[in-house]
Design an enzyme around this catalytic site. Structure first.
Site, PDB file in Angstrom:
ATOM      1  N   MET A  27       0.851  -1.195   0.000  1.00 20.77           N
ATOM      2  CA  MET A  27       0.000   0.000   0.000  1.00 20.77           C
ATOM      3  C   MET A  27       0.891   1.251   0.000  1.00 20.77           C
ATOM      4  O   MET A  27       0.455   2.332   0.379  1.00 20.77           O
ATOM      5  CB  MET A  27      -0.936  -0.006   1.205  1.00 20.77           C
ATOM      6  CG  MET A  27      -1.875  -1.219   1.185  1.00 20.77           C
ATOM      7  SD  MET A  27      -3.416  -0.979   2.077  1.00 20.77           S
ATOM      8  CE  MET A  27      -2.832  -0.682   3.709  1.00 20.77           C
ATOM      9  N   GLY A  28       2.138   1.074  -0.426  1.00 15.32           N
ATOM     10  CA  GLY A  28       3.038   2.229  -0.548  1.00 15.32           C
ATOM     11  C   GLY A  28       3.591   2.685   0.793  1.00 15.32           C
ATOM     12  O   GLY A  28       3.520   1.983   1.790  1.00 15.32           O
ATOM     13  N   LEU A  30       6.784   3.046   1.437  1.00 16.70           N
ATOM     14  CA  LEU A  30       7.651   1.881   1.600  1.00 16.70           C
ATOM     15  C   LEU A  30       8.746   2.109   2.644  1.00 16.70           C
ATOM     16  O   LEU A  30       9.272   3.211   2.777  1.00 16.70           O
ATOM     17  CB  LEU A  30       8.291   1.550   0.247  1.00 16.70           C
ATOM     18  CG  LEU A  30       7.291   1.295  -0.879  1.00 16.70           C
ATOM     19  CD1 LEU A  30       8.028   1.007  -2.185  1.00 16.70           C
ATOM     20  CD2 LEU A  30       6.333   0.167  -0.545  1.00 16.70           C
ATOM     21  N   HIS A  31       9.047   1.041   3.372  1.00 15.60           N
ATOM     22  CA  HIS A  31      10.139   1.071   4.351  1.00 15.60           C
ATOM     23  C   HIS A  31      10.971  -0.205   4.178  1.00 15.60           C
ATOM     24  O   HIS A  31      10.694  -1.015   3.283  1.00 15.60           O
ATOM     25  CB  HIS A  31       9.586   1.204   5.779  1.00 15.60           C
ATOM     26  CG  HIS A  31       8.506   0.207   6.101  1.00 15.60           C
ATOM     27  ND1 HIS A  31       8.724  -1.140   6.152  1.00 15.60           N
ATOM     28  CD2 HIS A  31       7.179   0.361   6.361  1.00 15.60           C
ATOM     29  CE1 HIS A  31       7.615  -1.778   6.455  1.00 15.60           C
ATOM     30  NE2 HIS A  31       6.638  -0.879   6.577  1.00 15.60           N
ATOM     31  N   HIS A  34       9.205  -3.548   3.544  1.00 11.36           N
ATOM     32  CA  HIS A  34       8.809  -3.810   2.153  1.00 11.36           C
ATOM     33  C   HIS A  34      10.028  -4.131   1.304  1.00 11.36           C
ATOM     34  O   HIS A  34      10.003  -5.030   0.458  1.00 11.36           O
ATOM     35  CB  HIS A  34       8.154  -2.559   1.531  1.00 11.36           C
ATOM     36  CG  HIS A  34       6.899  -2.106   2.210  1.00 11.36           C
ATOM     37  ND1 HIS A  34       6.832  -0.948   2.941  1.00 11.36           N
ATOM     38  CD2 HIS A  34       5.666  -2.652   2.233  1.00 11.36           C
ATOM     39  CE1 HIS A  34       5.604  -0.792   3.401  1.00 11.36           C
ATOM     40  NE2 HIS A  34       4.871  -1.809   2.998  1.00 11.36           N
ATOM     41  N   GLN A  58     -10.387  -2.445   2.558  1.00 14.13           N
ATOM     42  CA  GLN A  58      -9.910  -3.122   3.761  1.00 14.13           C
ATOM     43  C   GLN A  58      -9.857  -2.201   4.978  1.00 14.13           C
ATOM     44  O   GLN A  58      -9.401  -2.584   6.038  1.00 14.13           O
ATOM     45  CB  GLN A  58      -8.554  -3.798   3.511  1.00 14.13           C
ATOM     46  CG  GLN A  58      -7.372  -2.859   3.315  1.00 14.13           C
ATOM     47  CD  GLN A  58      -6.139  -3.631   2.869  1.00 14.13           C
ATOM     48  OE1 GLN A  58      -6.026  -4.078   1.743  1.00 14.13           O
ATOM     49  NE2 GLN A  58      -5.174  -3.782   3.772  1.00 14.13           N
ATOM     50  N   LYS A 146       5.015  -9.999   9.628  1.00 12.53           N
ATOM     51  CA  LYS A 146       4.446  -9.054  10.603  1.00 12.53           C
ATOM     52  C   LYS A 146       2.925  -9.106  10.564  1.00 12.53           C
ATOM     53  O   LYS A 146       2.261  -8.989  11.582  1.00 12.53           O
ATOM     54  CB  LYS A 146       4.931  -7.641  10.313  1.00 12.53           C
ATOM     55  CG  LYS A 146       4.273  -6.690  11.264  1.00 12.53           C
ATOM     56  CD  LYS A 146       4.692  -5.292  11.076  1.00 12.53           C
ATOM     57  CE  LYS A 146       3.686  -4.416  11.742  1.00 12.53           C
ATOM     58  NZ  LYS A 146       2.498  -4.238  10.921  1.00 12.53           N
ATOM     59  N   GLN A 150      -2.860 -12.065   8.117  1.00 12.89           N
ATOM     60  CA  GLN A 150      -3.054 -11.790   6.683  1.00 12.89           C
ATOM     61  C   GLN A 150      -2.379 -12.894   5.846  1.00 12.89           C
ATOM     62  O   GLN A 150      -2.938 -13.355   4.847  1.00 12.89           O
ATOM     63  CB  GLN A 150      -2.470 -10.417   6.348  1.00 12.89           C
ATOM     64  CG  GLN A 150      -2.393 -10.138   4.861  1.00 12.89           C
ATOM     65  CD  GLN A 150      -2.044  -8.688   4.553  1.00 12.89           C
ATOM     66  OE1 GLN A 150      -2.900  -7.831   4.619  1.00 12.89           O
ATOM     67  NE2 GLN A 150      -0.808  -8.419   4.217  1.00 12.89           N
ATOM     68  N   SER A 183       4.299   1.169   8.187  1.00  9.42           N
ATOM     69  CA  SER A 183       4.070   2.519   7.649  1.00  9.42           C
ATOM     70  C   SER A 183       3.411   3.409   8.697  1.00  9.42           C
ATOM     71  O   SER A 183       3.573   4.627   8.692  1.00  9.42           O
ATOM     72  CB  SER A 183       3.162   2.438   6.418  1.00  9.42           C
ATOM     73  OG  SER A 183       3.745   1.589   5.461  1.00  9.42           O
TER      74      SER A 183
HETATM   75  O1  PAF Z   1      -0.225  -5.703   3.668  1.00  7.54           O
HETATM   76  C1  PAF Z   1      -0.633  -4.814   2.898  1.00  7.54           C
HETATM   77  O2  PAF Z   1       0.049  -3.822   2.641  1.00  7.54           O
HETATM   78  C2  PAF Z   1      -2.024  -4.947   2.302  1.00  7.54           C
HETATM   79  O3  PAF Z   1      -2.917  -5.543   3.182  1.00  7.54           O
HETATM   80  C3  PAF Z   1      -2.028  -5.666   0.937  1.00  7.54           C
HETATM   81  C4  PAF Z   1      -1.564  -7.108   1.077  1.00  7.54           C
HETATM   82  C5  PAF Z   1      -1.118  -4.928  -0.034  1.00  7.54           C
HETATM   83  C6  PAF Z   1      -3.441  -5.683   0.370  1.00  7.54           C
HETATM   84  O4  PAF Z   1      -3.945  -4.403   0.182  1.00  7.54           O
END
Ligand code: PAF
Length: 276
Positions: A27-28, A30-31, A34, A58, A146, A150, A183
């Site tokens: 979701m951008g 970035l650190h 990611h 979400q 982390k 998910q 983030s």
């Molecule tokens: O972990 C995330 O950043 C989000 O939940 C994902 C997997 C990109 C889905 O939007």
């Protein structure tokens, strides 16, 4: 590095891309967390794609969608330096065009913990990940431990719907003092940043207790709660010592267990977990 905004453009790029193709969905903002996934994807694939999409479905109505941190310029610079080939950065309208009306309903694994505290969250995650897998068609798709729940939801989704990607789960990256990179950490003021260490301390306590022979999961949950409750800026959403595959709460620990938690530090909600 090619920056792609539409599904049709991605389809064209896919045709010409060398395989195997690795996808890192993000979701951008970035650190290093990611970037550890991006580096792993770079090592293991001929083509690396990264998606940047702050997925509105979400986030709950009272959650931080509008405040979610964004910095496309810095994200693109980091991805360029890491040798990424394709960046998929669609608009919300591209992913959810008018008339969009299908959602992925996740089962029991998504109903506990985060699922209980953030109703609809995993439906949104599963739906967008399913779409990203269908659009990008990666051979491998990379996620961070982390977000342990998910990862389990996505592994189930990928298996149940025969989506065909290999789901690669990479270790949590932490600050030197133990705070897991996220983030959302940017929203912590200096006092909150100090207070946020209770998450890692509580996880460490859980690990120590198990290693010293404590098998009663409720004793461990109690000790974790006491550490967090001692910090005035922290408020517990949940503390769990669960089966690492089903996330069912454990009573007696006989093998490995996953300690997980969600804690609000001021207005910022942090999650963390550790295999103990
Ligand atoms: O972990 C995330 O950043 C989000 O939940 C994902 C997997 C990109 C889905 O939007």
């Amino acid at each position: 590095m090619k920056i792609i905004k539409s599904v049709s453009e991605f389809r064209e790029a896919y045709k010409n891309a060398d395989k195997p193709l690795g996808l890192v969905p993000t979701m951008g903002f970035l650190h290093e967390g990611h970037m550890s996934l991006v580096r792993r994807a770079r090592d293991e694939n001929a083509t690396v794609a990264v998606s940047i999409f702050v997925n509105p479905t979400q986030f709950g109505p009272n959650e931080d969608l509008l405040d979610y941190p964004r910095d496309m310029e810095s994200d693109l610079a980091m991805l360029g330096n890491a040798g990424v080939d394709l960046v998929f950065a669609p608009s919300a309208n591209e992913i959810y065009p008018p008339g969009f009306d299908t959602q992925v309903d996740v089962g029991s694994i998504g109903s506990r913990l985060e699922g209980e505290h953030r109703p609809g969250h995993f439906k949104g995650v599963a739906t967008v990940v399913c779409k990203l897998l269908a659009i990008v068609r990666p051979d491998r798709c990379y996620f961070g431990q982390k977000d342990a729940q998910q990862c389990l939801v996505i592994q189930r989704l990928n298996a149940d719907l025969n989506l065909g990607a290999e789901i690669v789960v990479c270790p949590t990256i932490r600050e030197p003092d133990g705070l897991a990179l996220s983030s959302r950490n940017i929203n912590l003021n200096p006092d909150e940043r100090k207070a946020s260490l209770v998450l890692y301390q509580a996880l460490g306590k859980a690990k120590d207790m198990l290693e010293s022979g404590e098998k009663d999961a409720e004793e461990i949950r109690g000790a974790m709660r006491r550490i967090i409750e001692h910090e005035p800026l922290a408020e517990i959403d949940y503390v769990s010592v669960a089966d690492p595959f089903t996330l069912e709460e454990l009573n007696e620990i006989s093998g490995e267990a996953l300690a997980l938690m969600a804690v609000r530090i001021g207005k910022t909600r942090l999650i963390d977990n550790m295999m103990i």
